[in-house]
Write a protein that holds these residues in place. Structure first.
Motif, short mmCIF file in Angstrom:
data_model
loop_
_atom_site.label_atom_id
_atom_site.label_comp_id
_atom_site.label_asym_id
_atom_site.label_seq_id
_atom_site.Cartn_x
_atom_site.Cartn_y
_atom_site.Cartn_z
N LEU A 5 9.72 6.31 4.79
CA LEU A 5 8.66 5.99 3.83
C LEU A 5 7.42 6.66 4.01
O LEU A 5 6.80 6.43 5.25
CB LEU A 5 8.39 4.38 3.56
CG LEU A 5 7.40 3.95 2.75
CD1 LEU A 5 7.47 4.35 1.56
CD2 LEU A 5 7.34 2.31 3.07
N ASP A 6 6.72 7.22 3.08
CA ASP A 6 5.50 8.07 3.24
C ASP A 6 4.46 7.80 2.37
O ASP A 6 4.82 7.63 1.14
CB ASP A 6 6.04 9.51 3.38
CG ASP A 6 4.55 10.36 3.79
OD1 ASP A 6 3.55 9.87 4.11
OD2 ASP A 6 4.65 11.46 3.31
N ILE A 7 3.25 7.16 2.73
CA ILE A 7 2.34 6.91 1.77
C ILE A 7 0.82 7.69 2.20
O ILE A 7 0.55 7.61 3.44
CB ILE A 7 1.99 5.34 1.69
CG1 ILE A 7 3.41 4.64 1.59
CG2 ILE A 7 0.99 5.15 0.51
CD1 ILE A 7 3.13 3.04 1.17
N ASP A 8 0.40 8.22 1.30
CA ASP A 8 -0.74 9.06 1.44
C ASP A 8 -2.10 8.34 0.82
O ASP A 8 -1.81 7.83 -0.28
CB ASP A 8 -0.75 10.61 1.02
CG ASP A 8 0.07 11.37 1.97
OD1 ASP A 8 0.64 10.72 2.84
OD2 ASP A 8 0.35 12.54 1.59
N SER A 9 -3.41 8.43 1.40
CA SER A 9 -4.46 8.24 0.78
C SER A 9 -5.64 9.33 0.91
O SER A 9 -5.71 9.77 2.03
CB SER A 9 -4.93 6.80 1.63
OG SER A 9 -6.30 6.35 1.01
N PRO A 10 -6.50 9.37 -0.06
CA PRO A 10 -7.45 10.24 -0.15
C PRO A 10 -8.73 9.69 0.69
O PRO A 10 -9.81 10.17 0.63
CB PRO A 10 -7.95 10.54 -1.68
CG PRO A 10 -7.69 9.06 -2.04
CD PRO A 10 -6.42 8.43 -1.41
N VAL A 11 -8.45 8.51 1.10
CA VAL A 11 -9.66 7.79 1.99
C VAL A 11 -9.27 7.67 3.46
O VAL A 11 -8.20 7.39 3.76
CB VAL A 11 -9.80 6.10 1.45
CG1 VAL A 11 -10.78 5.49 2.36
CG2 VAL A 11 -10.24 6.13 0.27
#
Ligand code: SME
Length: 196
Positions: free
Chosen positions: A165-171
């Protein structure tokens, strides 16, 4: 319609989405409702978000044994409900390679070898990796130039690796210990519900 962003950053309404994510100061804010591609920054705080999200994912995977279908609905719920997230999805292990699975967000790289990037490293180590600043992670694979921080959780059934599971954030430094626990719980729910 309320202004996008928190009271600290209040980005101008006409900035591009990539440039108008809330500042680090609004990290604790929680999205309470679903969002469209244009209104997601305006969703408001809900302290019960994590519990609600886990309940929603538990309920959507209940009784459904198909792994890909469960990944797809989990990705949709994560992307819809987690604030400050620009990509949420799964890579599925095919032989020795992680192949792009169900996701929400911008087009992403399709194949990642074990040991490559954040995903391949988490998969090879079989452990969660939280990256506060992707620019400091050697070998990070940039699918969306807006991404600043990332969390990758391996999907394990016993010793068998199913994917990540991969989650990205711009923060930068978006993902806390609580987020790690949440994502690991989501990964477990998807694996446990699925028969493959
Ligand atoms: N950043 C990941 C690649 C996948 S995208 O973020 C969707 C990595 O370094 O493995």
């Amino acid at each position: 319609m309320p202004s996008p962003g928190c009271s600290t950053c209040k980005p101008p309404a006409r900035r591009s989405p990539a440039a108008s994510f809330c500042c680090r100061g609004c990290g604790p804010e929680r999205v309470a409702a679903s969002r469209s591609s244009t209104d997601w920054r305006e969703a408001r705080v809900s302290p019960d978000l994590d519990d609600d999200l886990v309940d929603a994912i538990r309920s959507v995977v209940a009784g459904e044994p198909d792994f890909v279908a469960n990944c797809a609905n989990a990705a949709a719920l994560l992307f819809e409900r987690l604030p400050q997230v620009n990509w949420a999805g799964f890579y599925i292990l095919r032989g020795e390679v992680l192949v792009l699975g169900p996701f929400q967000g911008r087009v992403a790289c399709v194949r990642i070898s074990l040991g490559q990037g954040v995903c391949g490293t988490a998969a090879a180590r079989r452990e969660t990796i939280v990256v506060p600043d992707v620019h400091q992670f050697p070998g990070h694979i940039a699918c969306d130039a807006a991404s600043r921080s990332e969390i990758v959780v391996p999907l394990l059934r016993g010793d068998r690796l199913l994917g990540v599971l991969d989650i990205d954030s711009p923060v930068t430094a978006r993902f806390s210990d609580a987020d790690r626990l949440l994502c690991e719980q989501v990964a477990r729910l998807v694996v446990d519900a699925s028969s493959d």
